[in-house]
Each structure stands twice: as C-alpha cells, then as structure tokens.
Design a protein around this motif. Structure first.
Motif, mmCIF file in Angstrom:
data_model
loop_
_atom_site.group_PDB
_atom_site.id
_atom_site.type_symbol
_atom_site.label_atom_id
_atom_site.label_comp_id
_atom_site.label_asym_id
_atom_site.label_seq_id
_atom_site.Cartn_x
_atom_site.Cartn_y
_atom_site.Cartn_z
ATOM 1 N N UNK A 119 -4.706 5.817 -0.817
ATOM 2 C CA UNK A 119 -3.453 5.076 -1.104
ATOM 3 C C UNK A 119 -3.813 3.994 -2.203
ATOM 4 N N UNK A 120 -2.763 3.611 -2.766
ATOM 5 C CA UNK A 120 -3.072 2.741 -3.918
ATOM 6 C C UNK A 120 -2.567 1.513 -3.288
ATOM 7 N N UNK A 121 -3.019 0.189 -3.547
ATOM 8 C CA UNK A 121 -2.813 -0.942 -3.310
ATOM 9 C C UNK A 121 -2.429 -1.690 -4.455
ATOM 10 N N UNK A 122 -1.397 -2.492 -4.622
ATOM 11 C CA UNK A 122 -0.733 -2.641 -5.505
ATOM 12 C C UNK A 122 -0.067 -4.193 -5.253
ATOM 13 N N UNK A 123 -0.044 -5.248 -6.333
ATOM 14 C CA UNK A 123 0.489 -6.568 -6.230
ATOM 15 C C UNK A 123 1.862 -6.458 -7.067
ATOM 16 N N UNK B 189 4.648 -7.329 -9.444
ATOM 17 C CA UNK B 189 4.377 -8.358 -10.512
ATOM 18 C C UNK B 189 3.041 -8.665 -11.348
ATOM 19 N N UNK B 190 2.253 -7.571 -11.046
ATOM 20 C CA UNK B 190 1.047 -7.529 -11.623
ATOM 21 C C UNK B 190 1.010 -6.420 -12.967
ATOM 22 N N UNK B 191 2.200 -5.793 -12.865
ATOM 23 C CA UNK B 191 2.137 -4.594 -13.891
ATOM 24 C C UNK B 191 1.301 -3.422 -13.654
ATOM 25 N N UNK B 192 0.952 -3.173 -12.344
ATOM 26 C CA UNK B 192 0.212 -1.957 -12.482
ATOM 27 C C UNK B 192 0.684 -0.572 -12.601
ATOM 28 N N UNK B 193 2.027 -0.759 -12.289
ATOM 29 C CA UNK B 193 2.692 0.429 -12.788
ATOM 30 C C UNK B 193 4.053 0.118 -13.380
ATOM 31 N N UNK B 194 5.004 1.186 -13.921
ATOM 32 C CA UNK B 194 5.878 0.727 -14.633
ATOM 33 C C UNK B 194 6.979 -0.149 -14.077
ATOM 34 N N UNK B 195 7.635 -1.306 -14.536
ATOM 35 C CA UNK B 195 8.503 -2.068 -14.022
ATOM 36 C C UNK B 195 9.592 -1.459 -13.161
ATOM 37 N N UNK B 196 10.136 -0.562 -13.572
ATOM 38 C CA UNK B 196 11.179 -0.076 -12.716
ATOM 39 C C UNK B 196 10.780 0.481 -11.339
ATOM 40 N N UNK B 197 9.653 1.135 -11.346
ATOM 41 C CA UNK B 197 8.877 1.705 -10.306
ATOM 42 C C UNK B 197 8.433 0.357 -9.392
ATOM 43 N N UNK B 198 7.944 -0.638 -9.898
ATOM 44 C CA UNK B 198 7.541 -1.801 -8.930
ATOM 45 C C UNK B 198 8.780 -2.318 -8.294
ATOM 46 N N UNK B 199 9.874 -2.403 -9.061
ATOM 47 C CA UNK B 199 11.303 -3.096 -8.502
ATOM 48 C C UNK B 199 11.493 -1.895 -7.364
ATOM 49 N N UNK B 200 11.642 -0.718 -7.589
ATOM 50 C CA UNK B 200 12.192 0.234 -6.518
ATOM 51 C C UNK B 200 11.205 0.011 -5.384
ATOM 52 N N UNK C 98 0.844 -1.050 -0.101
ATOM 53 C CA UNK C 98 -0.005 -0.090 0.120
ATOM 54 C C UNK C 98 1.207 1.091 -0.099
ATOM 55 N N UNK C 99 0.630 1.908 -1.031
ATOM 56 C CA UNK C 99 1.598 3.368 -1.106
ATOM 57 C C UNK C 99 0.615 4.502 -1.241
ATOM 58 N N UNK C 100 1.483 5.465 -0.949
ATOM 59 C CA UNK C 100 1.187 6.752 -1.405
ATOM 60 C C UNK C 100 2.093 7.231 -2.326
ATOM 61 N N UNK C 101 1.536 7.921 -3.441
ATOM 62 C CA UNK C 101 2.376 8.461 -4.406
ATOM 63 C C UNK C 101 2.044 9.718 -4.984
ATOM 64 N N UNK C 102 2.747 10.401 -5.709
ATOM 65 C CA UNK C 102 2.585 11.535 -6.444
ATOM 66 C C UNK C 102 3.496 11.537 -7.721
ATOM 67 N N UNK C 103 2.886 11.335 -9.094
ATOM 68 C CA UNK C 103 3.456 11.230 -10.139
ATOM 69 C C UNK C 103 3.664 12.828 -10.915
#
Length: 165
Positions: free
Chosen positions: A28-32, A34-45, A6-11
C-alpha cells in the motif's frame, strides 16, 4: 491536512488501461495529505473518506498533470547535442546536472534537430483511481509546515478546499 493515510489504489486511463498502482507493487501507499504526492483532487477525495471505504475517483487531465502543451516541445540543433544520433527516440532521458535535472521525452531526430518534449508523461490524460483507505493516522495538521502557497503543484488549492470542507 497533514494526516497520514495508507491506501491501496489502481490508477487507469479512461480506456481502462492500468498505468500505476500500489496493488501491482504489492504494498500500500502511505501518503501525507497536503504534501502533493498525488494530484490535488485525488488527495481531497481521499481526505473525505473513512477507513475501509472504497471509491472510484476521476481526475480530469487539467486537474492532474495538465493539458498537453505543444509549446513545451523544444527543438535543439543536433550540432549542440553530443551523440544526438544515439538518443533513444520515443523514450525519456534526463538532461542536466543532478540539482537541475530535467526528464524529457526524445520525440524525434529530423532535419538537423532533436525534438524534446517537456510535458509530463501523463499530461493530457484523464486519470481514474480505484482507492481503498486502509488506515488513517490523525495528526494536528495545521501545526505542520506545508508547501508554500506559491508552489506549482496545486497543494494550496487542496489546502483551501480542506479548510473550507
């Protein structure tokens, strides 16, 4: 992989213009991962962050939604498009049936043609994310079925990075 965060973010873009964010939406955004809800480098970070951690993450255009590709601008004769003169130039429309719908931007209507841009609206833009991890829900990620390796979203790259981290 498979953990829920669960993240808070400003893009924002490199010039500081904010284009999205959970903060603006008030939730907030709940994301899993590996499900590619956001760009891969963001998910990795985000996968490398701890609860409560804040970080600014820069994602280069080619790693986000790709570079702008002029070849993705389609020229269609006005005669083959009903009510072409009513199209909202400069805005996005949806073409096709629900199962095969395409979101395209109407670039212009000129010399008997309608020009549609099939690029993602964020193509060619470097993206910046100010992220705060609010919560991490750990699950046995490798037992969960993820996107196939041949999908186009880049999640296989994220999976490989996470497995070797």
């Amino acid at each position: 992989m498979g953990n829920k965060v669960v993240i808070d973010y400003v893009a924002s873009f490199d010039d500081g213009t904010v284009f999205d964010g959970s903060v603006q939406r008030g939730a907030p955004l709940e994301m899993e991962l590996g499900r590619c809800m956001m760009p891969a480098p963001l998910e990795f970070a985000v996968s490398q962050m701890a609860e409560g951690e804040e970080r600014r993450i820069h994602v280069d255009a080619r790693d986000a939604y790709g570079l702008y590709d002029e070849s993705l601008v389609e020229r269609v004769p006005i005669a083959s498009f009903p009510h072409a003169d009513e199209l909202p130039v400069g805005h996005y429309i949806v073409l096709g049936a629900p199962e095969s719908a395409l979101r395209v931007k109407v670039l212009k209507i000129e010399d008997g043609f309608v020009y549609f841009d099939h690029n993602h609206e964020l193509a060619g833009q470097n993206l910046n994310f100010d992220v705060t991890v609010r919560k991490i829900v750990v699950e046995n990620a490798m037992e969960r079925e993820l996107h196939p390796a041949d999908c186009a979203c880049g999640c296989h790259k994220l999976k490989e990075q996470l497995q070797h981290a």
